[in-house]
Design a protein around this motif. Structure first.
Motif, PDB file in Angstrom:
ATOM      1  N   GLN A  56      60.425 -10.636 -58.103  1.00  0.00           N
ATOM      2  CA  GLN A  56      61.041 -11.798 -57.464  1.00  0.00           C
ATOM      3  C   GLN A  56      62.050 -11.377 -56.400  1.00  0.00           C
ATOM      4  O   GLN A  56      62.109 -11.961 -55.313  1.00  0.00           O
ATOM      5  N   ALA A  57      62.829 -10.329 -56.695  1.00  0.00           N
ATOM      6  CA  ALA A  57      63.837  -9.861 -55.738  1.00  0.00           C
ATOM      7  C   ALA A  57      63.173  -9.270 -54.499  1.00  0.00           C
ATOM      8  O   ALA A  57      63.637  -9.473 -53.360  1.00  0.00           O
ATOM      9  N   VAL A  58      62.083  -8.521 -54.710  1.00  0.00           N
ATOM     10  CA  VAL A  58      61.367  -7.927 -53.570  1.00  0.00           C
ATOM     11  C   VAL A  58      60.806  -9.027 -52.672  1.00  0.00           C
ATOM     12  O   VAL A  58      60.960  -8.986 -51.435  1.00  0.00           O
ATOM     13  N   GLU A  59      60.185 -10.006 -53.263  1.00  0.00           N
ATOM     14  CA  GLU A  59      59.552 -11.058 -52.460  1.00  0.00           C
ATOM     15  C   GLU A  59      60.597 -11.965 -51.803  1.00  0.00           C
ATOM     16  O   GLU A  59      60.368 -12.475 -50.703  1.00  0.00           O
ATOM     17  N   GLN A  60      61.745 -12.130 -52.447  1.00  0.00           N
ATOM     18  CA  GLN A  60      62.832 -12.862 -51.795  1.00  0.00           C
ATOM     19  C   GLN A  60      63.339 -12.078 -50.590  1.00  0.00           C
ATOM     20  O   GLN A  60      63.684 -12.663 -49.548  1.00  0.00           O
ATOM     21  N   ALA A  61      63.372 -10.736 -50.720  1.00  0.00           N
ATOM     22  CA  ALA A  61      63.807  -9.903 -49.592  1.00  0.00           C
ATOM     23  C   ALA A  61      62.847 -10.029 -48.416  1.00  0.00           C
ATOM     24  O   ALA A  61      63.277 -10.047 -47.251  1.00  0.00           O
ATOM     25  N   PHE A  62      61.538 -10.138 -48.693  1.00  0.00           N
ATOM     26  CA  PHE A  62      60.574 -10.390 -47.617  1.00  0.00           C
ATOM     27  C   PHE A  62      60.837 -11.746 -46.964  1.00  0.00           C
ATOM     28  O   PHE A  62      60.786 -11.884 -45.741  1.00  0.00           O
ATOM     29  N   ASP A  63      61.118 -12.749 -47.779  1.00  0.00           N
ATOM     30  CA  ASP A  63      61.412 -14.077 -47.237  1.00  0.00           C
ATOM     31  C   ASP A  63      62.633 -14.051 -46.321  1.00  0.00           C
ATOM     32  O   ASP A  63      62.680 -14.735 -45.296  1.00  0.00           O
ATOM     33  N   ASP A  64      63.636 -13.265 -46.700  1.00  0.00           N
ATOM     34  CA  ASP A  64      64.895 -13.235 -45.962  1.00  0.00           C
ATOM     35  C   ASP A  64      64.871 -12.280 -44.766  1.00  0.00           C
ATOM     36  O   ASP A  64      65.774 -12.344 -43.918  1.00  0.00           O
ATOM     37  N   ALA A  65      63.889 -11.398 -44.704  1.00  0.00           N
ATOM     38  CA  ALA A  65      63.867 -10.363 -43.664  1.00  0.00           C
ATOM     39  C   ALA A  65      63.677 -10.985 -42.288  1.00  0.00           C
ATOM     40  O   ALA A  65      62.724 -11.738 -42.062  1.00  0.00           O
ATOM     41  N   TYR A  66      64.550 -10.637 -41.359  1.00  0.00           N
ATOM     42  CA  TYR A  66      64.463 -11.198 -40.006  1.00  0.00           C
ATOM     43  C   TYR A  66      63.259 -10.652 -39.250  1.00  0.00           C
ATOM     44  O   TYR A  66      62.804 -11.249 -38.260  1.00  0.00           O
ATOM     45  N   ASP A  67      62.725  -9.501 -39.683  1.00  0.00           N
ATOM     46  CA  ASP A  67      61.632  -8.875 -38.951  1.00  0.00           C
ATOM     47  C   ASP A  67      60.267  -9.113 -39.605  1.00  0.00           C
ATOM     48  O   ASP A  67      59.277  -8.478 -39.232  1.00  0.00           O
ATOM     49  N   VAL A  68      60.191 -10.016 -40.573  1.00  0.00           N
ATOM     50  CA  VAL A  68      58.917 -10.368 -41.216  1.00  0.00           C
ATOM     51  C   VAL A  68      58.639 -11.846 -40.959  1.00  0.00           C
ATOM     52  O   VAL A  68      59.432 -12.715 -41.337  1.00  0.00           O
ATOM     53  N   ALA A  69      57.501 -12.127 -40.326  1.00  0.00           N
ATOM     54  CA  ALA A  69      57.139 -13.515 -40.045  1.00  0.00           C
ATOM     55  C   ALA A  69      56.485 -14.154 -41.263  1.00  0.00           C
ATOM     56  O   ALA A  69      56.786 -15.292 -41.625  1.00  0.00           O
ATOM     57  N   GLU A  70      55.572 -13.436 -41.896  1.00  0.00           N
ATOM     58  CA  GLU A  70      54.922 -13.918 -43.109  1.00  0.00           C
ATOM     59  C   GLU A  70      54.382 -12.725 -43.870  1.00  0.00           C
ATOM     60  O   GLU A  70      54.162 -11.648 -43.304  1.00  0.00           O
TER      61      GLU A  70
ATOM     62  N   LEU B  94      62.036  -3.217 -41.747  1.00  0.00           N
ATOM     63  CA  LEU B  94      62.106  -3.367 -43.199  1.00  0.00           C
ATOM     64  C   LEU B  94      63.298  -2.683 -43.867  1.00  0.00           C
ATOM     65  O   LEU B  94      63.368  -2.633 -45.093  1.00  0.00           O
ATOM     66  N   THR B  95      64.266  -2.176 -43.086  1.00  0.00           N
ATOM     67  CA  THR B  95      65.446  -1.592 -43.721  1.00  0.00           C
ATOM     68  C   THR B  95      66.217  -2.645 -44.515  1.00  0.00           C
ATOM     69  O   THR B  95      66.833  -2.328 -45.536  1.00  0.00           O
ATOM     70  N   GLY B  96      66.164  -3.886 -44.076  1.00  0.00           N
ATOM     71  CA  GLY B  96      66.835  -4.954 -44.815  1.00  0.00           C
ATOM     72  C   GLY B  96      66.208  -5.185 -46.178  1.00  0.00           C
ATOM     73  O   GLY B  96      66.912  -5.497 -47.149  1.00  0.00           O
ATOM     74  N   VAL B  97      64.896  -5.034 -46.277  1.00  0.00           N
ATOM     75  CA  VAL B  97      64.216  -5.174 -47.564  1.00  0.00           C
ATOM     76  C   VAL B  97      64.660  -4.069 -48.508  1.00  0.00           C
ATOM     77  O   VAL B  97      64.977  -4.308 -49.679  1.00  0.00           O
ATOM     78  N   ALA B  98      64.697  -2.825 -48.011  1.00  0.00           N
ATOM     79  CA  ALA B  98      65.126  -1.697 -48.837  1.00  0.00           C
ATOM     80  C   ALA B  98      66.573  -1.860 -49.284  1.00  0.00           C
ATOM     81  O   ALA B  98      66.927  -1.515 -50.415  1.00  0.00           O
ATOM     82  N   ALA B  99      67.422  -2.404 -48.403  1.00  0.00           N
ATOM     83  CA  ALA B  99      68.832  -2.601 -48.753  1.00  0.00           C
ATOM     84  C   ALA B  99      68.993  -3.675 -49.818  1.00  0.00           C
ATOM     85  O   ALA B  99      69.862  -3.576 -50.692  1.00  0.00           O
ATOM     86  N   ALA B 100      68.140  -4.704 -49.763  1.00  0.00           N
ATOM     87  CA  ALA B 100      68.261  -5.820 -50.702  1.00  0.00           C
ATOM     88  C   ALA B 100      67.811  -5.444 -52.110  1.00  0.00           C
ATOM     89  O   ALA B 100      68.290  -6.015 -53.090  1.00  0.00           O
ATOM     90  N   VAL B 101      66.892  -4.472 -52.205  1.00  0.00           N
ATOM     91  CA  VAL B 101      66.365  -4.060 -53.518  1.00  0.00           C
ATOM     92  C   VAL B 101      66.464  -2.542 -53.612  1.00  0.00           C
ATOM     93  O   VAL B 101      65.457  -1.831 -53.513  1.00  0.00           O
ATOM     94  N   PRO B 102      67.674  -2.000 -53.798  1.00  0.00           N
ATOM     95  CA  PRO B 102      67.861  -0.545 -53.738  1.00  0.00           C
ATOM     96  C   PRO B 102      67.135   0.213 -54.840  1.00  0.00           C
ATOM     97  O   PRO B 102      66.862   1.413 -54.690  1.00  0.00           O
ATOM     98  N   GLU B 103      66.799  -0.449 -55.947  1.00  0.00           N
ATOM     99  CA  GLU B 103      66.110   0.241 -57.035  1.00  0.00           C
ATOM    100  C   GLU B 103      64.620   0.420 -56.766  1.00  0.00           C
ATOM    101  O   GLU B 103      63.922   1.134 -57.503  1.00  0.00           O
ATOM    102  N   ALA B 104      64.096  -0.210 -55.720  1.00  0.00           N
ATOM    103  CA  ALA B 104      62.675  -0.116 -55.393  1.00  0.00           C
ATOM    104  C   ALA B 104      62.427   1.011 -54.392  1.00  0.00           C
ATOM    105  O   ALA B 104      63.282   1.326 -53.558  1.00  0.00           O
ATOM    106  N   THR B 105      61.237   1.603 -54.478  1.00  0.00           N
ATOM    107  CA  THR B 105      60.773   2.552 -53.471  1.00  0.00           C
ATOM    108  C   THR B 105      59.812   1.810 -52.554  1.00  0.00           C
ATOM    109  O   THR B 105      58.799   1.265 -53.010  1.00  0.00           O
TER     110      THR B 105
END
Length: 228
Positions: free
Chosen positions: A52-66, A16-27
């Motif tokens: 919307q940005a957080v959920e898009q980051a989940f969609d784009d994350a290579y390590d998240v299937a669903e 999930l480091t990619g998710v954190a990188a995509a939305v740096p303002e989120a904890t």
């Protein structure tokens, strides 16, 4: 006596480091649900950051299937996510011996909090003793970046971010301001003890513990492990 440690692991291959990188303002805080077989489910608590940005980051994350949204409370949302990769596939390029990592998972330690960052994890954990913590920190020093932020004995009062107790901070501050660490010294241990309202032997022990704590936080984590 057990230890409480807060530390950062610099390894962008961690989940999930990619998710954190995509939305740096989120904890982003992660819990691993190990009762879900060989690939533990992710329970992710996200505070702040556009939904919307957080959920898009989940969609784009290579390590998240669903993933699915479990619930919302104000600016905090909780998600459950199924990993797309096993730990072996995810960390295989970053860690030579995953058997060592599995051994750490069986150690006398409890990881209480995992905050996901763009380049790794910031964790808080409880360790049975210095040997258990030493094995953990040595592993990550060898395989990734490791920085100790705080280390205290369980039950001790602590000051966030420094690892020193309030009493240790006070003793260091008074000793420094009075010139105890200067060469030559401008004050004596007895004078420091009088100002603190304790005996000279207690003042000496307090200063030694504080200095040891600072070495453990700043210098010791950068040393390579001693040879067997």
């Amino acid at each position: 006596m057990g230890l409480v440690a807060e530390f950062e692991i610099d390894c962008d291959a961690l989940p999930l480091t990619g998710v954190a990188a995509a939305v740096p303002e989120a904890t982003v805080v992660l819990q691993l649900q190990f009762n879900h077989g060989p690939r533990p489910m992710f329970l992710v608590t996200v505070t702040d950051g556009p939904k919307q940005a957080v959920e898009q980051a989940f969609d784009d994350a290579y390590d998240v299937a669903e993933w699915s949204l479990v619930g919302t409370a104000g600016a905090t949302r909780r998600y459950q996510a199924r990993p797309a990769l096993s730990f072996e596939a995810q960390l295989g390029d970053a860690i030579d011996d995953l058997g060592e990592l599995e051994a750490l998972a069986r150690a006398d330690a409890i990881i209480e909090r995992i905050e996901v960052q763009k380049d790794g994890w910031r964790q808080t954990g409880w360790f049975a003793d210095r040997e258990e913590f030493g094995a953990f920190s040595s592993f990550w020093q060898h395989h990734a970046g490791f920085r100790l932020c705080r280390l205290t004995h369980d039950g001790e009062s602590e000051s966030s971010g420094s690892g020193l107790t309030d009493c240790q901070q006070e003793a260091l501050r008074i000793a420094y301001e009075r010139g105890y660490f200067e060469i030559p010294r401008r004050t004596s241990l007895e004078e420091i003890a009088t100002e603190l309202g304790i005996s000279p032997s207690s003042a000496s022990e307090r200063l030694r513990r504080a200095q040891t704590q600072l070495v453990e936080e700043t210098v010791a984590p950068t040393w390579p492990p001693l040879p067997d």
